[in-house]
Write a protein that holds these residues in place. Structure first.
Motif, PDB file in Angstrom:
ATOM      1  N   GLU A  70       0.916  -1.078  -0.128  1.00 59.55           N
ATOM      2  CA  GLU A  70       0.051   0.110   0.131  1.00 59.55           C
ATOM      3  C   GLU A  70       0.931   1.305   0.124  1.00 59.55           C
ATOM      4  OE1 GLU A  70      -2.650   0.100   3.256  1.00 59.55           O
ATOM      5  OE2 GLU A  70      -3.494  -1.760   2.922  1.00 59.55           O
ATOM      6  N   GLY A 105      -0.816   3.964   6.545  1.00 63.31           N
ATOM      7  CA  GLY A 105      -1.253   3.341   5.392  1.00 63.31           C
ATOM      8  C   GLY A 105      -0.063   2.806   4.486  1.00 63.31           C
ATOM      9  N   ARG A 152       2.227  -0.074   3.898  1.00 68.80           N
ATOM     10  CA  ARG A 152       2.241  -1.338   4.351  1.00 68.80           C
ATOM     11  C   ARG A 152       2.663  -2.291   3.337  1.00 68.80           C
ATOM     12  NH1 ARG A 152      -3.267  -2.166   8.079  1.00 68.80           N
ATOM     13  NH2 ARG A 152      -2.596  -0.348   9.577  1.00 68.80           N
ATOM     14  N   TYR A 170      -9.007   5.876   7.369  1.00 69.48           N
ATOM     15  CA  TYR A 170      -8.130   5.154   8.517  1.00 69.48           C
ATOM     16  C   TYR A 170      -8.685   3.766   9.251  1.00 69.48           C
ATOM     17  CZ  TYR A 170      -5.700   9.371   9.187  1.00 69.48           C
ATOM     18  OH  TYR A 170      -4.375  10.553   8.922  1.00 69.48           O
ATOM     19  N   GLN A 191      -7.342   0.664   7.561  1.00 68.58           N
ATOM     20  CA  GLN A 191      -6.103   0.268   7.975  1.00 68.58           C
ATOM     21  C   GLN A 191      -6.332  -0.293   9.083  1.00 68.58           C
ATOM     22  OE1 GLN A 191      -4.420   0.451   5.567  1.00 68.58           O
ATOM     23  NE2 GLN A 191      -4.328   2.259   4.112  1.00 68.58           N
TER      24      GLN A 191
END
Length: 252
Positions: free
Chosen positions: A101, A169, A171, A191, A194
């Motif tokens: 991500e 975010g 990742r 959010y 996530q």
């Protein structure tokens, strides 16, 4: 590589960096260039939500010039979570072993991606963390930092997840990790998306590692942060936390 001598991890496979976009025409070209320079072997999927500013067209031009760049055109603006889920499914279907991500606005520095990928050799999921030692934010107003730190603290307390940066975010997932998270049941956005994936990974027993990153506030374009995103995260996290406690009391 092993996880503390407990588990062996196989090779990572080919990396796909998923970059969701909505009105990021100014940012998409430089961020794609930086990813290609930082991790030349990685592939990039731009998941564009039919941006009215022509982001999709710019992405198509990049893809035409580079076989490591693909574009997923979506019908309209459906939110960050939906864009990532579509990107995950596309990546898994096309045989990628690692799915990353990354924001389009440069706040997630591609130059730090090698660090995430190195950590993933001994983990199921790696989080780029602003709130572990060595992590930091640049050009953020204090109220934004307090909101982010407070959000992660609240999530950690409510959901009993041992992570410092639950809402971040940036990742890197192994394909097998995503396949084990029950993505068909995920409907959260922003959010909260996530947070949802992080709590699912912890609850499923996956080994999650945090590595420090420098988060840089965007220089061009508008932030997608809104009051609705914050409110959704608050009520969903509260609901998950209360539900988990009720189930424990019932012996589940």
């Amino acid at each position: 590589m092993t996880d503390g001598g407990q588990r062996k991890y196989g090779p990572l496979g080919t990396t796909l960096v998923i970059i969701p976009t909505y009105n990021e025409a100014e940012n998409i070209k430089p961020i794609v260039s930086r990813v290609r320079t930082s991790v030349p072997e990685a592939h990039i999927l731009v998941a564009d939500d039919n941006s009215p500013d022509g982001t999709g067209k710019v992405a198509d031009e990049l893809a035409a010039a580079d076989d490591h760049v693909q574009v997923l055109h979506r019908k309209g603006k459906e939110g960050l979570g939906a864009a990532y889920l579509a990107g995950f499914r596309w990546g898994i279907e096309h045989g990628f072993g690692v799915l990353v991500e990354m924001d389009a606005d440069g706040s997630h520095r591609p130059e730090e991606l090698p660090r995430l990928l190195t950590a993933l050799k001994g983990a199921d999921l790696v989080l780029g963390s602003r709130w572990v030692p060595g992590g930091r934010v640049v050009n953020w107003p204090k109220h934004r930092e307090y909101l982010s730190r407070g959000g992660s603290t609240y999530c950690r307390a409510m959901l009993d997840v041992p992570l410092r940066d639950v809402t971040g975010g940036y990742r890197a997932f192994r394909k097998e990790t995503l396949e084990g998270l029950g993505l068909d049941e995920v409907s959260s956005q922003g959010y909260c998306f996530q947070v949802d994936l992080a709590r699912r990974a912890v609850e499923s027993g996956f080994h999650v590692v945090e590595v420090p990153i420098t988060f840089v506030e965007r220089e061009r374009g508008d932030s997608k942060m809104s009051k609705d995103i914050v409110v959704e995260a608050l009520w969903r996290v509260t609901g998950w936390g209360v539900g988990s406690r009720v189930n424990k009391l019932r012996g589940r």
